[in-house]
Design an enzyme around this catalytic site. Structure first.
Site, PDB file in Angstrom:
ATOM      1  N   ASP A   3      35.558  51.725  38.075  1.00 23.92           N
ATOM      2  CA  ASP A   3      34.688  52.009  36.918  1.00 23.92           C
ATOM      3  C   ASP A   3      33.976  52.997  36.933  1.00 23.92           C
ATOM      4  OD1 ASP A   3      33.533  50.663  38.440  1.00 23.92           O
ATOM      5  OD2 ASP A   3      33.470  48.719  37.492  1.00 23.92           O
ATOM      6  N   ASN A  11      28.417  36.901  36.413  1.00 22.26           N
ATOM      7  CA  ASN A  11      29.166  36.316  35.199  1.00 22.26           C
ATOM      8  C   ASN A  11      30.634  36.140  35.260  1.00 22.26           C
ATOM      9  OD1 ASN A  11      29.912  39.125  34.713  1.00 22.26           O
ATOM     10  ND2 ASN A  11      28.778  39.035  32.961  1.00 22.26           N
ATOM     11  N   HIS A  68      32.591  38.887  36.145  1.00 17.01           N
ATOM     12  CA  HIS A  68      33.453  39.881  35.572  1.00 17.01           C
ATOM     13  C   HIS A  68      34.182  40.573  36.782  1.00 17.01           C
ATOM     14  CE1 HIS A  68      29.477  42.783  35.911  1.00 17.01           C
ATOM     15  NE2 HIS A  68      30.343  42.769  37.150  1.00 17.01           N
ATOM     16  N   GLU A 113      34.189  42.241  31.152  1.00  8.35           N
ATOM     17  CA  GLU A 113      33.241  41.274  30.886  1.00  8.35           C
ATOM     18  C   GLU A 113      33.676  39.876  30.047  1.00  8.35           C
ATOM     19  OE1 GLU A 113      30.341  41.629  32.150  1.00  8.35           O
ATOM     20  OE2 GLU A 113      29.457  43.534  31.595  1.00  8.35           O
TER      21      GLU A 113
HETATM   22  C1  F6R Z   1      31.716  47.723  40.666  1.00  6.98           C
HETATM   23  C2  F6R Z   1      32.181  46.720  39.831  1.00  6.98           C
HETATM   24  C3  F6R Z   1      31.626  45.318  39.656  1.00  6.98           C
HETATM   25  C4  F6R Z   1      31.054  44.813  40.821  1.00  6.98           C
HETATM   26  C5  F6R Z   1      30.105  43.463  40.509  1.00  6.98           C
HETATM   27  C6  F6R Z   1      29.484  43.178  41.746  1.00  6.98           C
HETATM   28  O1  F6R Z   1      32.573  48.872  40.728  1.00  6.98           O
HETATM   29  O2  F6R Z   1      33.284  46.989  39.428  1.00  6.98           O
HETATM   30  O3  F6R Z   1      32.572  44.589  38.962  1.00  6.98           O
HETATM   31  O4  F6R Z   1      31.865  44.586  41.860  1.00  6.98           O
HETATM   32  O5  F6R Z   1      29.153  43.663  39.396  1.00  6.98           O
HETATM   33  O6  F6R Z   1      28.497  43.967  41.844  1.00  6.98           O
HETATM   34  P1  F6R Z   1      27.377  43.808  43.196  1.00  6.98           P
HETATM   35  O7  F6R Z   1      28.256  44.107  44.286  1.00  6.98           O
HETATM   36  O8  F6R Z   1      26.391  44.881  43.099  1.00  6.98           O
HETATM   37  O9  F6R Z   1      26.952  42.315  43.038  1.00  6.98           O
END
Ligand code: F6R
Length: 246
Positions: A67, A136, A138, A143
């Site tokens: 992403d 959450n 995702h 989401e």
């Molecule tokens: C990042 C991504 C997100 C993160 C998730 C956890 O490329 O795709 O899904 O893996 O938001 O983020 P952290 O590791 O910062 O807790």
């Protein structure tokens, strides 16, 4: 799903780096699906250390990131392209022309997403997809919703994700409101998926991913249907799964 218990962040990162290193060693021209965020930083450090020790060669590897924030250019320090260069690509011998991150500067969402799907598909999809998980539930920026997503698409970030990600920005107003993300279906095309999670904030999401109903209200729950998923999570992230794992 194979759930591997790590004692803490360092242990999780070491185990994850070992698995990714094994993939690159077994198939030097493998396709890696990569993630950003706080979770994989220690894993990337571990991979850099293995490369510096002469134990790992990235020269034939290609990579596709999950992403990117919509509206940020790759040289913006908050962009995921910048993050990947800074945490991994600049420190190993990967050919940067074979590293792909959705183009955040392309505001034509439809064309941009179709082009990215074309690239990932032409590469044959990742041999190994690394994922973090949102508080959450995702994965990527898919989401919670009333349906599972398909290919790469543009999403409106939820307030909880904007809030969670604001820790990396000066002000919450600076967090982009939209992102381009690989879709759930694209993620499911990877041959192996490695999910990392640490910290108590992830405990509910990790429980729902592994043991909850398969429902788009927890996008990660779809991973229960994938034949080859490894979850590496620390004590705190597994806190709500203890009775299921005992
Ligand atoms: C990042 C991504 C997100 C993160 C998730 C956890 O490329 O795709 O899904 O893996 O938001 O983020 P952290 O590791 O910062 O807790």
């Amino acid at each position: 799903m194979k759930i591997i218990h790590a004692t803490d962040y360092e242990d999780m990162s070491r185990k994850a780096a070992n698995l990714i290193a094994a993939q690159v060693t077994l198939k030097p021209n493998c396709v890696l699906g990569l993630a950003t965020g706080s979770t994989p930083i220690g894993t990337y450090k571990g991979l850099v250390a293995k490369y510096e020790a002469g134990d790992l060669d990235f020269s034939e590897v290609s990579s596709y990131n999950l992403d990117e924030y919509r509206g940020l250019t790759g040289d913006d320090p908050q962009s995921y392209r910048y993050f990947m260069n800074d945490n991994l690509f600049d420190h190993v011998n990967i050919d940067k022309s074979r590293t792909f991150v959705p183009d955040g500067s392309n505001m034509d969402a439809e064309a941009n997403c179709a082009a990215y799907d074309g690239l990932v598909g032409a590469a044959g999809y990742p041999d190994l997809q690394l994922l973090g998980i949102g508080n959450n539930g995702h994965i990527g920026f898919n989401e919670p919703d009333d349906h599972f997503s398909c290919g790469t698409h543009c999403v409106d970030l939820t307030e909880s994700t904007i809030e969670a990600n604001s820790r990396l920005f000066d002000r919450i107003e600076d967090v982009p409101r939209q992102a381009y993300t690989m879709g759930t279906q694209t993620i499911m095309f990877a041959r192996q998926i490695l999910v990392l999670a640490n910290g108590e904030k992830k405990a509910q999401a990790v429980h729902d991913m592994c043991f909850g109903p398969i429902a788009p209200s927890c996008p990660a729950s779809i991973l229960q249907l994938h034949p080859n998923v490894v979850v590496i999570a620390d004590d705190e992230a597994l806190a709500l799964c203890k009775d299921k794992l005992a």
